[in-house]
Write an enzyme that holds these catalytic residues in place. Structure first.
Site, PDB file in Angstrom:
ATOM      1  N   VAL A   1       3.509   4.227  -0.788  1.00 41.44           N
ATOM      2  CA  VAL A   1       3.812   4.980  -2.123  1.00 41.44           C
ATOM      3  C   VAL A   1       5.278   5.349  -2.193  1.00 41.44           C
ATOM      4  CG1 VAL A   1       1.465   5.974  -2.035  1.00 41.44           C
ATOM      5  CG2 VAL A   1       3.175   7.245  -0.873  1.00 41.44           C
TER       6      VAL A   1
ATOM      7  N   ASN B   1       3.332  -6.779  13.684  1.00 43.69           N
ATOM      8  CA  ASN B   1       2.699  -5.485  13.996  1.00 43.69           C
ATOM      9  C   ASN B   1       3.241  -5.603  15.345  1.00 43.69           C
ATOM     10  OD1 ASN B   1       1.375  -3.047  14.384  1.00 43.69           O
ATOM     11  ND2 ASN B   1       0.398  -3.358  12.393  1.00 43.69           N
TER      12      ASN B   1
ATOM     13  N   THR C   1       0.691  -2.878   8.689  1.00 44.55           N
ATOM     14  CA  THR C   1      -0.567  -2.119   8.376  1.00 44.55           C
ATOM     15  C   THR C   1      -1.788  -2.245   9.246  1.00 44.55           C
ATOM     16  OG1 THR C   1      -2.494  -2.115   6.463  1.00 44.55           O
ATOM     17  CG2 THR C   1      -1.537  -4.282   6.945  1.00 44.55           C
TER      18      THR C   1
ATOM     19  N   HIS D   1      -1.845   1.669  -4.122  1.00 43.31           N
ATOM     20  CA  HIS D   1      -2.082   2.918  -3.848  1.00 43.31           C
ATOM     21  C   HIS D   1      -1.257   4.020  -4.576  1.00 43.31           C
ATOM     22  CE1 HIS D   1      -4.333   1.862   0.043  1.00 43.31           C
ATOM     23  NE2 HIS D   1      -4.979   1.587  -0.966  1.00 43.31           N
TER      24      HIS D   1
ATOM     25  N   GLN E   1       0.716  -1.195  -0.010  1.00 42.26           N
ATOM     26  CA  GLN E   1       0.113  -0.215  -0.134  1.00 42.26           C
ATOM     27  C   GLN E   1       0.864   1.203  -0.162  1.00 42.26           C
ATOM     28  OE1 GLN E   1      -3.546  -0.532   2.956  1.00 42.26           O
ATOM     29  NE2 GLN E   1      -1.819  -1.883   3.671  1.00 42.26           N
TER      30      GLN E   1
ATOM     31  N   ALA F   1       8.943  -4.188  11.940  1.00 39.51           N
ATOM     32  CA  ALA F   1       9.294  -5.069  10.867  1.00 39.51           C
ATOM     33  C   ALA F   1      10.823  -5.090  10.732  1.00 39.51           C
ATOM     34  CB  ALA F   1       8.654  -4.328   9.855  1.00 39.51           C
TER      35      ALA F   1
ATOM     36  N   CYS G   1       0.572  20.123 -17.269  1.00 38.23           N
ATOM     37  CA  CYS G   1       0.533  19.188 -18.548  1.00 38.23           C
ATOM     38  C   CYS G   1       1.016  19.622 -19.724  1.00 38.23           C
ATOM     39  CB  CYS G   1      -0.792  18.382 -18.609  1.00 38.23           C
ATOM     40  SG  CYS G   1      -0.878  16.934 -19.948  1.00 38.23           S
TER      41      CYS G   1
HETATM   42  C1  BJW Z   1       4.800  -1.108  12.613  1.00 37.45           C
HETATM   43  C2  BJW Z   1       5.864  -0.343  12.769  1.00 37.45           C
HETATM   44  C3  BJW Z   1       6.875  -0.951  12.449  1.00 37.45           C
HETATM   45  C4  BJW Z   1       4.313   1.088  13.022  1.00 37.45           C
HETATM   46  N1  BJW Z   1       7.091  -2.228  12.075  1.00 37.45           N
HETATM   47  N2  BJW Z   1       4.692  -2.305  12.198  1.00 37.45           N
HETATM   48  C5  BJW Z   1     -15.375  -0.399   3.306  1.00 37.45           C
HETATM   49  C6  BJW Z   1     -15.465   0.367   4.656  1.00 37.45           C
HETATM   50  C7  BJW Z   1     -15.301   1.441   5.245  1.00 37.45           C
HETATM   51  C8  BJW Z   1     -14.757   2.366   4.345  1.00 37.45           C
HETATM   52  C9  BJW Z   1     -14.397   1.945   3.029  1.00 37.45           C
HETATM   53  C10 BJW Z   1     -14.961   0.656   2.403  1.00 37.45           C
HETATM   54  N3  BJW Z   1     -14.467   0.686   1.063  1.00 37.45           N
HETATM   55  C11 BJW Z   1     -14.124   2.007   0.914  1.00 37.45           C
HETATM   56  C12 BJW Z   1     -13.954   2.698   1.823  1.00 37.45           C
HETATM   57  C13 BJW Z   1     -13.582   4.062   1.738  1.00 37.45           C
HETATM   58  C14 BJW Z   1     -12.169   4.348   2.015  1.00 37.45           C
HETATM   59  C15 BJW Z   1     -11.637   3.678   3.179  1.00 37.45           C
HETATM   60  O1  BJW Z   1     -11.265   2.585   3.326  1.00 37.45           O
HETATM   61  N4  BJW Z   1     -11.761   4.499   4.526  1.00 37.45           N
HETATM   62  C16 BJW Z   1     -11.453   4.055   5.863  1.00 37.45           C
HETATM   63  C17 BJW Z   1     -10.081   4.644   6.140  1.00 37.45           C
HETATM   64  C18 BJW Z   1     -12.785   4.203   6.689  1.00 37.45           C
HETATM   65  N5  BJW Z   1     -11.188   3.689   0.827  1.00 37.45           N
HETATM   66  C19 BJW Z   1     -11.071   4.405  -0.478  1.00 37.45           C
HETATM   67  O2  BJW Z   1     -11.581   5.541  -0.409  1.00 37.45           O
HETATM   68  C20 BJW Z   1     -10.417   3.751  -1.482  1.00 37.45           C
HETATM   69  N6  BJW Z   1     -11.295   3.954  -2.370  1.00 37.45           N
HETATM   70  C21 BJW Z   1     -12.381   3.333  -2.601  1.00 37.45           C
HETATM   71  O3  BJW Z   1     -12.910   2.586  -1.996  1.00 37.45           O
HETATM   72  O4  BJW Z   1     -12.840   3.477  -4.104  1.00 37.45           O
HETATM   73  C22 BJW Z   1     -14.225   3.093  -4.432  1.00 37.45           C
HETATM   74  C23 BJW Z   1     -14.400   3.354  -5.772  1.00 37.45           C
HETATM   75  C24 BJW Z   1     -14.489   2.394  -6.678  1.00 37.45           C
HETATM   76  C25 BJW Z   1     -14.779   2.663  -8.088  1.00 37.45           C
HETATM   77  C26 BJW Z   1     -14.723   3.797  -8.382  1.00 37.45           C
HETATM   78  C27 BJW Z   1     -14.361   5.100  -7.479  1.00 37.45           C
HETATM   79  C28 BJW Z   1     -14.296   4.793  -5.989  1.00 37.45           C
HETATM   80  C29 BJW Z   1      -9.105   4.434  -1.657  1.00 37.45           C
HETATM   81  C30 BJW Z   1      -8.164   4.492  -0.468  1.00 37.45           C
HETATM   82  C31 BJW Z   1      -7.012   5.188  -0.929  1.00 37.45           C
HETATM   83  C32 BJW Z   1      -6.029   5.151   0.548  1.00 37.45           C
HETATM   84  N7  BJW Z   1      -5.098   6.467   0.011  1.00 37.45           N
HETATM   85  C33 BJW Z   1      -4.086   6.396   1.442  1.00 37.45           C
HETATM   86  C34 BJW Z   1      -3.193   7.764   0.800  1.00 37.45           C
HETATM   87  C35 BJW Z   1      -2.152   7.439  -0.184  1.00 37.45           C
HETATM   88  C36 BJW Z   1      -1.556   8.631  -0.696  1.00 37.45           C
HETATM   89  C37 BJW Z   1      -0.755   9.228   0.375  1.00 37.45           C
HETATM   90  O5  BJW Z   1       0.553   8.637   0.735  1.00 37.45           O
HETATM   91  O6  BJW Z   1      -0.874  10.321   0.932  1.00 37.45           O
HETATM   92  O7  BJW Z   1      -3.243   5.409   1.433  1.00 37.45           O
HETATM   93  S1  BJW Z   1      -4.659   6.773   2.884  1.00 37.45           S
HETATM   94  C38 BJW Z   1      -3.380   5.882   3.728  1.00 37.45           C
HETATM   95  O8  BJW Z   1      -3.989   4.632   4.157  1.00 37.45           O
HETATM   96  C39 BJW Z   1      -2.435   5.564   2.432  1.00 37.45           C
HETATM   97  C40 BJW Z   1      -2.174   3.875   3.216  1.00 37.45           C
HETATM   98  O9  BJW Z   1      -1.536   3.132   2.022  1.00 37.45           O
HETATM   99  C41 BJW Z   1      -3.134   3.539   3.712  1.00 37.45           C
HETATM  100  C42 BJW Z   1      -3.185   2.216   4.611  1.00 37.45           C
HETATM  101  O10 BJW Z   1      -2.368   2.734   5.602  1.00 37.45           O
HETATM  102  P1  BJW Z   1      -1.550   1.705   6.347  1.00 37.45           P
HETATM  103  O11 BJW Z   1      -0.255   1.655   5.661  1.00 37.45           O
HETATM  104  O12 BJW Z   1      -2.270   0.859   6.892  1.00 37.45           O
HETATM  105  O13 BJW Z   1      -0.855   2.729   7.679  1.00 37.45           O
HETATM  106  P2  BJW Z   1      -1.264   3.136   9.078  1.00 37.45           P
HETATM  107  O14 BJW Z   1      -0.686   4.318   9.453  1.00 37.45           O
HETATM  108  O15 BJW Z   1      -2.805   3.145   9.013  1.00 37.45           O
HETATM  109  O16 BJW Z   1      -0.537   1.817   9.996  1.00 37.45           O
HETATM  110  C43 BJW Z   1       0.782   1.619  10.207  1.00 37.45           C
HETATM  111  C44 BJW Z   1       0.444   0.312  10.690  1.00 37.45           C
HETATM  112  O17 BJW Z   1       2.201  -0.025  11.005  1.00 37.45           O
HETATM  113  C45 BJW Z   1       0.155   0.323  12.276  1.00 37.45           C
HETATM  114  O18 BJW Z   1      -0.842  -0.661  12.531  1.00 37.45           O
HETATM  115  C46 BJW Z   1       1.205   0.572  13.424  1.00 37.45           C
HETATM  116  O19 BJW Z   1       1.258  -0.205  14.474  1.00 37.45           O
HETATM  117  C47 BJW Z   1       2.336  -0.446  12.555  1.00 37.45           C
HETATM  118  N8  BJW Z   1       3.514   0.164  12.634  1.00 37.45           N
HETATM  119  N9  BJW Z   1       5.581   0.835  13.265  1.00 37.45           N
HETATM  120  C48 BJW Z   1       5.669  -2.695  11.891  1.00 37.45           C
HETATM  121  N10 BJW Z   1       8.347  -0.545  12.910  1.00 37.45           N
HETATM  122 ZN    ZN Z   2      -3.161  16.801 -19.723  1.00 42.35          ZN
END
Ligand code: BJW
Ligand code: ZN
Length: 279
Positions: free
Chosen positions: A105, A245, A220, A121, A103, A263, A179
């Site tokens: 970037v 985690n 994650t 992502h 996930q 990790a 662009c």
């Molecule tokens: C350690 C550590 C160490 C610390 N070792 N571990 C179903 C239910 C509810 C909501 C939705 C659903 N389906 C869709 C949604 C809406 C939404 C969503 O999920 N919202 C929820 C948050 C409520 N999803 C979307 O909007 C997605 N799109 C979508 O569903 O589109 C539908 C569609 C279909 C067709 C046409 C049009 C639309 C898109 C989601 C995009 C997410 N984007 C981001 C930003 C990316 C750009 C940027 O970098 O700015 O992606 S948000 C952010 O969260 C980023 C990450 O990839 C993503 C996940 O986060 P991650 O990686 O899990 O990080 P953290 O911080 O949450 O967790 C870190 C973990 O590491 C923790 O557990 C720590 O304990 C641990 N940790 N140190 C190991 N050393």
């Molecule tokens: Zn363009």
């Protein structure tokens, strides 16, 4: 790190032939790249995702959003892969049918030795036109951005930022390039809330999770969908899920083994547990 959980996870990894490694921001935390949701250090503790990580945010203030992502991209450029990234590469080298799904970037898996992770992502390094989607070269010739822009509503502590910026970007805002084809602003090549994930990447991830014989989920929170469903697909089809985690997540319940720790320490220990002969 040692103990019966590590030994069991090592046995599962040693027996696997088609593992999937599914990673989130915690994978890169020990490289100094901030996670999103960790208390104190997570980006969303300091910045409002609605103002920076949605298509509406970019439309409302392209320079705020572009400047914030450019500052983060520069932070990633200063970061190095950590021993966890190298351990994932060691697994992929040992088991050539390994699929790494991320996930993240950043580009730390690639620099850590994984040739082509499946990117759910997008990437900080693949900007494109916000109107016609034409891929755009990275803006290496632009002036460096200042500190990440302050979110509307007041000053915040700074993270991984350059020293103060020049007159072009006194508050970290940076006008995005235009662009070359249509003149619309270029946007970061990442997936924002409300946007669909890249179809090919999502299909590849579902296919790999459906056919894997072990899924290793690392760093994650498993809160963001549809990505969070990837480990569930594997579990539903009978593959053991091993989680790395420091804290519990919603995936705990489906995991065969939960390895609590960072990790960068746990993954090298897991590789040693699976293949004690490995250098
Ligand atoms: C350690 C550590 C160490 C610390 N070792 N571990 C179903 C239910 C509810 C909501 C939705 C659903 N389906 C869709 C949604 C809406 C939404 C969503 O999920 N919202 C929820 C948050 C409520 N999803 C979307 O909007 C997605 N799109 C979508 O569903 O589109 C539908 C569609 C279909 C067709 C046409 C049009 C639309 C898109 C989601 C995009 C997410 N984007 C981001 C930003 C990316 C750009 C940027 O970098 O700015 O992606 S948000 C952010 O969260 C980023 C990450 O990839 C993503 C996940 O986060 P991650 O990686 O899990 O990080 P953290 O911080 O949450 O967790 C870190 C973990 O590491 C923790 O557990 C720590 O304990 C641990 N940790 N140190 C190991 N050393
Ligand atoms: Zn363009």
């Amino acid at each position: 790190m040692s103990g019966p959980e590590l030994a069991e996870a090592g046995r599962l990894l040693a027996a696997a032939r088609r593992p999937v490694v599914f990673t989130g921001a915690g994978m890169s935390a020990e490289s100094g790249v901030p996670t999103f949701r960790d208390a104190q250090t997570g980006l969303w503790q300091r910045y409002d995702p609605q103002e920076l990580a949605t298509p509406a945010a970019f439309r409302a203030d392209p320079a705020l959003v572009w400047g914030w992502y450019e500052a983060r991209r520069r932070g990633v450029l200063r970061a190095e892969p950590n021993p966890g990234h190298r351990a994932v590469a060691a697994i992929a080298a040992r088991l050539p049918d390994t699929v790494v799904i991320t996930q993240n970037v950043d580009d730390l898996h690639e620099r850590g030795g994984v040739a082509a992770p499946v990117r759910l992502h997008g990437s900080l390094f693949a900007p494109r036109c916000s109107a016609c989607a034409r891929p755009t070269p990275l803006p290496s010739d632009l002036p460096p951005p200042a500190d990440p822009p302050e979110p509307p509503g007041g000053p915040e502590p700074q993270i991984g930022a350059e020293p103060s910026g020049g007159p072009e970007s006194p508050d970290g805002r940076l006008t995005p390039p235009a662009c070359a084809d249509c003149g619309a602003p270029v946007r970061p090549g990442v997936v924002w809330f409300g946007e669909a994930l890249p179809e090919a990447a999502l299909s590849a991830a579902v296919e790999a999770a459906s056919g894997c014989d072990l899924l290793l989920t690392v760093g994650t929170s498993a809160l963001v969908h549809p990505a969070a469903e990837i480990p569930l697909v594997a579990a539903r089809l009978g593959a053991p899920v091993v989680q790395v985690n420091p804290v519990p997540t919603p995936l705990d319940a489906v995991c065969a083994v939960n390895l609590r720790g960072p990790a960068g320490e746990v993954l090298p220990a897991l590789v040693r547990a699976a293949w004690p002969d490995a250098g």
